[in-house]
Design a protein around this motif. Structure first.
Motif, PDB file in Angstrom:
ATOM      1  N   GLN A   1      42.812  48.298  49.646  1.00  0.00           N
ATOM      2  CA  GLN A   1      42.889  49.571  48.960  1.00  0.00           C
ATOM      3  C   GLN A   1      42.316  49.437  47.555  1.00  0.00           C
ATOM      4  OE1 GLN A   1      43.771  52.582  49.885  1.00  0.00           O
ATOM      5  NE2 GLN A   1      44.394  52.054  51.971  1.00  0.00           N
ATOM      6  N   MET A   2      41.714  50.484  47.124  1.00  0.00           N
ATOM      7  CA  MET A   2      41.126  50.518  45.791  1.00  0.00           C
ATOM      8  C   MET A   2      41.610  51.770  45.089  1.00  0.00           C
ATOM      9  SD  MET A   2      37.094  50.599  44.781  1.00  0.00           S
ATOM     10  CE  MET A   2      36.515  50.048  43.181  1.00  0.00           C
ATOM     11  N   GLN A   3      41.953  51.645  43.832  1.00  0.00           N
ATOM     12  CA  GLN A   3      42.354  52.807  43.054  1.00  0.00           C
ATOM     13  C   GLN A   3      41.359  53.035  41.935  1.00  0.00           C
ATOM     14  OE1 GLN A   3      46.474  52.022  41.903  1.00  0.00           O
ATOM     15  NE2 GLN A   3      47.150  53.412  43.522  1.00  0.00           N
ATOM     16  N   LEU A   4      41.019  54.295  41.731  1.00  0.00           N
ATOM     17  CA  LEU A   4      40.109  54.696  40.661  1.00  0.00           C
ATOM     18  C   LEU A   4      40.826  55.714  39.790  1.00  0.00           C
ATOM     19  CD1 LEU A   4      36.895  55.231  42.840  1.00  0.00           C
ATOM     20  CD2 LEU A   4      37.451  53.241  41.439  1.00  0.00           C
ATOM     21  N   VAL A   5      40.817  55.478  38.493  1.00  0.00           N
ATOM     22  CA  VAL A   5      41.500  56.366  37.567  1.00  0.00           C
ATOM     23  C   VAL A   5      40.530  56.791  36.472  1.00  0.00           C
ATOM     24  CG1 VAL A   5      43.423  56.651  35.984  1.00  0.00           C
ATOM     25  CG2 VAL A   5      43.697  55.230  38.034  1.00  0.00           C
ATOM     26  N   GLU A   6      40.228  58.092  36.438  1.00  0.00           N
ATOM     27  CA  GLU A   6      39.325  58.631  35.422  1.00  0.00           C
ATOM     28  C   GLU A   6      40.095  59.034  34.171  1.00  0.00           C
ATOM     29  OE1 GLU A   6      37.713  60.494  39.392  1.00  0.00           O
ATOM     30  OE2 GLU A   6      39.659  60.225  38.407  1.00  0.00           O
ATOM     31  N   SER A   7      39.397  59.014  33.060  1.00  0.00           N
ATOM     32  CA  SER A   7      39.937  59.502  31.798  1.00  0.00           C
ATOM     33  C   SER A   7      38.774  59.932  30.916  1.00  0.00           C
ATOM     34  CB  SER A   7      40.768  58.422  31.100  1.00  0.00           C
ATOM     35  OG  SER A   7      39.969  57.292  30.808  1.00  0.00           O
ATOM     36  N   GLY A   8      39.117  60.654  29.848  1.00  0.00           N
ATOM     37  CA  GLY A   8      38.098  61.017  28.874  1.00  0.00           C
ATOM     38  C   GLY A   8      37.641  62.458  28.916  1.00  0.00           C
ATOM     39  N   GLY A   9      38.124  63.218  29.887  1.00  0.00           N
ATOM     40  CA  GLY A   9      37.749  64.623  29.936  1.00  0.00           C
ATOM     41  C   GLY A   9      38.419  65.414  28.826  1.00  0.00           C
TER      42      GLY A   9
END
Length: 129
Positions: A1-9
């Motif tokens: 499993q891989m998790q991706l977490v965006e930020s900066g919007g």
């Protein structure tokens, strides 16, 4: 499993800049091809930028949609398991939810959502005129 977490919007005025970050879990991040997509209300999700990983050669090669060429820059820091999207000269047309994604299929076009198997939750970018 891989998790991706965006930020900066966030909210920015037209002509401004934002840098989005996407932090990934996993020890083989450097080998993965990664993309940034966006989806505006009432529109289909579209690929904005893409960057190759170390697997398969051409590491670091990038692709940009015509609508963002010269304004957006995708980059990655494999030591930090992070891919970035630097967005300059933003306009109201860039308003959308932005998602990072890992390319899962090399048989499909990178512009297809179906070519990507892991997605972040998305981060909202709103550009006011």
């Amino acid at each position: 499993q891989m998790q991706l977490v965006e930020s900066g919007g966030g909210l920015v005025q037209a002509g401004g800049s934002l840098r989005l970050s996407c932090a990934a879990s996993g020890r083989t991040f450097s080998s993965y091809n990664m993309g940034w997509f966006r989806q505006a209300p009432g529109k289909e999700r579209e690929l904005v930028a893409h960057i190759r990983g170390s697997a398969g050669g051409s590491s670091g090669m990038t692709y940009y949609a015509d609508s963002v060429k010269g304004r957006f820059t995708i980059s990655r820091d494999n030591a930090k398991n992070t891919v970035y999207l630097q967005m300059n000269s933003l306009g109201p047309e860039d308003t959308a939810v932005y998602y990072c994604a890992k390319q899962g299929s090399l048989l499909l076009s990178i512009r297809m959502s179906e070519a990507h198997d892991y997605w972040g939750q998305g981060t909202q970018v709103t550009v006011s005129s």
